[in-house]
Write a protein that holds these residues in place. Structure first.
Motif, short mmCIF file in Angstrom:
data_model
loop_
_atom_site.label_atom_id
_atom_site.label_comp_id
_atom_site.label_asym_id
_atom_site.label_seq_id
_atom_site.Cartn_x
_atom_site.Cartn_y
_atom_site.Cartn_z
N ASP A 618 -17.22 -67.37 106.36
CA ASP A 618 -18.64 -67.07 106.56
C ASP A 618 -19.49 -68.33 106.72
O ASP A 618 -20.70 -68.25 106.89
CB ASP A 618 -19.19 -66.17 105.47
N GLY A 619 -18.84 -69.50 106.65
CA GLY A 619 -19.52 -70.76 106.93
C GLY A 619 -20.31 -71.37 105.80
O GLY A 619 -20.85 -72.47 105.96
N HIS A 620 -20.38 -70.72 104.63
CA HIS A 620 -21.25 -71.27 103.59
C HIS A 620 -20.56 -72.33 102.75
O HIS A 620 -21.22 -73.10 102.05
CB HIS A 620 -21.76 -70.15 102.68
N LEU A 621 -19.25 -72.39 102.80
CA LEU A 621 -18.49 -73.37 102.03
C LEU A 621 -17.69 -74.27 102.96
O LEU A 621 -17.23 -73.84 104.03
CB LEU A 621 -17.49 -72.69 101.10
N LEU A 622 -17.48 -75.50 102.50
CA LEU A 622 -16.56 -76.42 103.14
C LEU A 622 -15.58 -76.87 102.07
O LEU A 622 -15.98 -77.18 100.94
CB LEU A 622 -17.33 -77.62 103.70
N ALA A 623 -14.31 -76.87 102.38
CA ALA A 623 -13.29 -77.31 101.44
C ALA A 623 -12.57 -78.51 102.01
O ALA A 623 -12.32 -78.59 103.22
CB ALA A 623 -12.29 -76.19 101.15
N THR A 624 -12.21 -79.46 101.14
CA THR A 624 -11.52 -80.68 101.57
C THR A 624 -10.38 -80.99 100.60
O THR A 624 -10.43 -80.61 99.43
CB THR A 624 -12.47 -81.88 101.63
N THR A 625 -9.36 -81.68 101.10
CA THR A 625 -8.23 -82.08 100.27
C THR A 625 -7.97 -83.57 100.45
O THR A 625 -8.29 -84.14 101.51
CB THR A 625 -6.96 -81.31 100.64
N GLY A 626 -7.35 -84.19 99.43
CA GLY A 626 -7.15 -85.62 99.53
C GLY A 626 -5.92 -86.16 98.82
O GLY A 626 -5.24 -85.45 98.07
N SER A 627 -5.69 -87.45 99.08
CA SER A 627 -4.57 -88.13 98.42
C SER A 627 -4.84 -88.32 96.93
O SER A 627 -3.93 -88.71 96.18
CB SER A 627 -4.31 -89.48 99.09
N ASP A 628 -6.07 -88.06 96.49
CA ASP A 628 -6.41 -88.15 95.07
C ASP A 628 -5.96 -86.92 94.29
O ASP A 628 -6.33 -86.73 93.14
CB ASP A 628 -7.90 -88.40 94.88
N ARG A 629 -5.17 -86.04 94.94
CA ARG A 629 -4.56 -84.87 94.34
C ARG A 629 -5.57 -83.75 94.03
O ARG A 629 -5.26 -82.83 93.28
CB ARG A 629 -3.81 -85.24 93.04
N THR A 630 -6.74 -83.81 94.65
CA THR A 630 -7.77 -82.82 94.37
C THR A 630 -8.15 -82.04 95.61
O THR A 630 -7.91 -82.46 96.75
CB THR A 630 -9.05 -83.46 93.81
N VAL A 631 -8.76 -80.89 95.33
CA VAL A 631 -9.42 -80.07 96.35
C VAL A 631 -10.89 -80.03 95.96
O VAL A 631 -11.22 -79.83 94.79
CB VAL A 631 -8.85 -78.64 96.36
N ARG A 632 -11.76 -80.21 96.92
CA ARG A 632 -13.19 -80.20 96.62
C ARG A 632 -13.89 -79.15 97.47
O ARG A 632 -13.52 -78.94 98.64
CB ARG A 632 -13.82 -81.58 96.86
N LEU A 633 -14.87 -78.50 96.88
CA LEU A 633 -15.70 -77.52 97.58
C LEU A 633 -17.11 -78.07 97.72
O LEU A 633 -17.64 -78.69 96.79
CB LEU A 633 -15.72 -76.19 96.82
N TRP A 634 -17.71 -77.80 98.87
CA TRP A 634 -19.04 -78.31 99.19
C TRP A 634 -19.90 -77.17 99.74
O TRP A 634 -19.40 -76.26 100.40
CB TRP A 634 -18.96 -79.40 100.26
N ASP A 635 -21.19 -77.25 99.47
CA ASP A 635 -22.15 -76.35 100.09
C ASP A 635 -22.40 -76.85 101.51
O ASP A 635 -22.90 -77.96 101.70
CB ASP A 635 -23.44 -76.32 99.28
#
Length: 729
Positions: A618-635
């Motif tokens: 629905d476009g309201h969230l952005l998710a990202t992944t990294g070599s820091d072993r985390t997943v992050r969610l963004w508005d």
């Protein structure tokens, strides 16, 4: 409420019937409609009517005044796939675009043909309009601007009478008075193969089977012929039975039937598999039948005739649905259903276009109760329904309100009592065939194909239902193939490689689609199609993002620059306005695709390489992944982080994907596991899934969400499926 995965109990439905059963039928109908409205407001989105519900729609009533503007006979009509445009073609040599919601003309007429326009058709993704003219040409237009695209398609030696796009959009079929059917590549305007030449009289209409494997053409020789568009070979003998010219042809939405309309005044249904007639001819019109079309749900058939009327028939029994509809003052020449089925457009010799709105039969409570009971299994699958509470001034208002409350309460209890917990598991063995690490994986938009890429320089196609390969590997890259994406309409595959190129492939033929796309000065790490298919975006080790026209394979504008290290991944916002990019510089950037400028400052927070980026459906969230072993969610609107990072992976998180309905986020990484997350609570869902024993690089959900695929350095692709475990809460 009749929504979600649960229905009101039989007791509640019975209470409804009892409450309304003694009422005047008109008041009963109004009461039921109010309950439907009351239900609609309590939920966020409207459910699609079931096939059975749609089948009880009754004939249309005309909407407003005729659409006028053409100065001669209107010959052809088509709705845009999104339903917001209507195109018509006329003997006055013009094509006109209309807003079907208002009946108003949009812009100036499309002028280019030098004789009558006999056919109009929209590309499946809506970005092209094709028109067929008696001037022996086919023209392509941009419906957004009304401008012609390229030169006219020439080759027919007499007037072009019909036009239709392949369901995947990569072929265009045309018919002509020169007795032939021709196939064209709409991207290049070039003919495909030789003309199809079996008809003995002018060919009047053409249609593609819904899965694209057949073409049907109708002719003045009284026959309909079927061809295989991939080979140009006829399929079986012609369909015979009409005693005069055949002017209309259409496939049923599920492809099992074909309907034809003829100058002999009849309509015939045919079994596509056997090519035998399906039942007796449908009669009733007093003159030639010029247009036929199936309702999008397949339960109704619309017929337009030289006698000036429009009739609806039950597509199964052939029986009339209501009376014929009159309004045109001369022959009805063509007709089309709106994509959602609520409107029919007709054109006429009287120089007008008319819109007809389908309405519902007024049903008695007993019939409705029976109908609902037969729909329970189907309605349980519906995920959404809007519930609106709305008060009217009549004696039933309070009763209806109370009833809506009872229905909602009953459903809530039922949902609580039978809540289903979904778990996932590895299914089957690994899919093998690649000779080196598998890097990319993607499902076809229709779900029947799975594509994977590899360090072995190949692209492979698989049948996800059997895990068997389809055809030979696609070869052409001269270094490892890193990423893969399907065009939204499914006719193209794009692949990105260490060889600094992007290649496009024709899904139907598995041949390269033109020359490689060049421009990046180092490895191409990511590839994605714009939601409308008009743009292809690529991410490069050269720190740039590039945009391309997939039809011409030419760059669109300048490169997007700003990242200070390799760009590893990219994703389009579902509405196509934004592009998100992830980089080794530890940032994520958002780009405005209109201005080609970055939107705000980079998103920072990851402490290492950002490997993956994805938008919520629905476009309201952005998710990202990294070599820091985390997943992050963004508005996505504010570009601010939402909550703490999601942790659990024990090594780099390399890829991610949202479930098509948005209720799950799946991630994978160098620890070889797949993890599921609830994007609302940010909590893990279930235990990690272990399918690979070393790095997994890519992950993708099947379009219907029931499968998940991953690709790994272990040279395999793995599939994961849902397990449904009913548990009382």
């Amino acid at each position: 409420m009749l929504s979600g995965k649960r229905l009101p109990s039989k007791a509640v439905l019975t209470a409804f019937v009892r409450a309304c059963g003694q009422s005047d039928p008109a008041l009963w109908q109004e009461a039921w409609e109010r309950v439907s409205v009351a239900e609609d407001r309590a939920h966020a989105s409207r459910s699609t009517p079931t096939r059975r519900q749609r089948s009880v729609a009754r004939p249309a009533h005309v909407i407003g005044e005729p659409l006028t503007g053409h100065t001669d006979v209107v010959r052809a009509v088509a709705f845009h796939p999104h339903g917001h445009l209507l195109a018509t073609g006329s003997t006055d040599h013009t094509v006109r675009l209309w807003d079907p919601s208002t009946g108003h003309l949009i812009g100036e007429p499309l002028i280019g043909h030098t004789d009558a326009v006999y056919g109009v058709a929209f590309h499946p993704d809506g970005h092209l309009l094709a028109t067929a003219g008696s001037d022996r040409t086919v023209r392509l237009w941009d419906p957004a601007t009304g401008q012609p695209i390229g030169e006219p398609l020439t080759g027919h030696t007499d007037g072009v009478t019909g036009v239709a796009f392949h369901p995947y959009g990569h072929q265009l079929a045309t018919t002509s008075s020169d007795r032939t059917v021709r196939l064209w590549d709409p991207a290049t305007g070039q003919p495909i193969g030789e003309p199809l030449t079996d008809h003995t009289q002018p060919v009047r209409a053409v249609a593609f089977h819904p899965d694209g494997h057949l073409i049907a053409a109708a002719s003045r020789d009284g026959t309909v012929r079927l061809w295989d568009p991939s080979t140009g070979k006829p399929i079986g003998e012609p369909l015979t039975g009409h005693t005069d010219a055949v002017y209309g042809v259409a496939f049923h939405p599920d492809g099992h039937q074909l309907v034809t309309g003829s100058f002999d005044g009849t309509v015939r249904l045919w079994d596509v598999a056997t090519r035998d007639p399906f039942g007796a001819p449908i009669t009733g019109h007093t003159s030639a039948v010029l247009g036929v079309a199936f309702h999008p749900d397949g339960h109704q058939l619309a017929i337009g005739s030289f006698d000036g009327t429009l009739r609806l028939r039950d597509a199964t029994t052939g029986q009339p649905i209501g009376e014929s509809f009159t309004g045109h003052t001369d022959a009805v020449t063509a007709l089309a259903f709106h994509p959602d089925g609520h409107l029919i457009a007709t054109t006429s010799v009287d120089k007008t276009v008319r819109l007809w709105k389908l309405a519902s039969y007024e049903q008695g409570p007993q019939l409705l109760q029976q109908r609902l009971q037969t729909q329970v299994a189907q309605l349980r699958r519906l995920r959404h329904s809007q519930i609106k509470v709305y008060r009217e001034r009549n004696a039933l208002a309070s009763q209806v309100q109370d009833l809506a409350s009872k229905i909602a309460t009953a459903e809530a209890h039922q949902m609580h009592a039978s809540r289903v917990q979904i778990s996932w598991a590895v299914i089957g063995g690994p899919i093998t065939g690649h000779a080196d690490g598998a890097y990319g994986v993607a499902f076809h938009p229709h779900g029947h194909l799975l594509a994977s890429t590899s360090e072995d320089q190949t692209v492979r196609l698989w049948d996800p239902s059997t895990a068997e390969p389809i055809g030979e590997p696609l070869t052409g890259h001269n270094a490892g193939v890193i990423a893969v994406a399907f065009h939204p309409d499914g006719h193209l595959i794009a692949t990105a490689s260490y060889d600094r190129t992007v290649r496009l492939w024709d899904v139907a033929t598995r041949d390269p689609f033109g020359a490689p796309i060049t421009g990046h000065t180092s490895a191409v790490e990511g590839v994605a199609f714009h939601p409308d298919g008009r743009l292809l975006a690529t991410a490069g080790e050269d720190k740039t993002v590039r945009l391309w026209d997939p039809t011409t394979r030419q760059p669109v504008g300048n490169s997007l620059t700003g990242h200070t290290e390799s760009v590893r991944a990219l994703a389009f916002h579902p509405d196509g306005r934004l592009l998100a990019t992830a980089s080794e510089d530890r940032t994520v950037r958002l780009w405005d695709l209109v201005t080609r400028q970055p939107v705000g400052d980079p998103l920072t927070g990851h402490t290492g390489v950002v490997y993956g980026v994805a938008f919520h459906p629905d476009g309201h969230l952005l998710a990202t992944t990294g070599s820091d072993r985390t997943v992050r969610l963004w508005d996505a609107a504010t570009r601010q982080p939402i909550g703490a990072p999601l942790t659990g992976h024990t090594q780099s998180v390399t890829a991610l994907t949202f479930h098509p309905d948005g209720h799950l986020l799946a991630t994978t990484g160098s620890d070889g596991t797949v993890r599921m997350w609830d994007p609302v609570t940010r909590q893990p869902v279930g235990a990690p899934l272990v399918g690979h024993n070393i790095d997994a690089y890519s992950i993708a959900f099947h379009p219907d969400g029931h499968l998940l695929a991953t690709a790994s350095e272990d040279r395999t692709v793995r599939l994961y499926g849902q397990l449904w475990n009913p548990k009382a809460v």
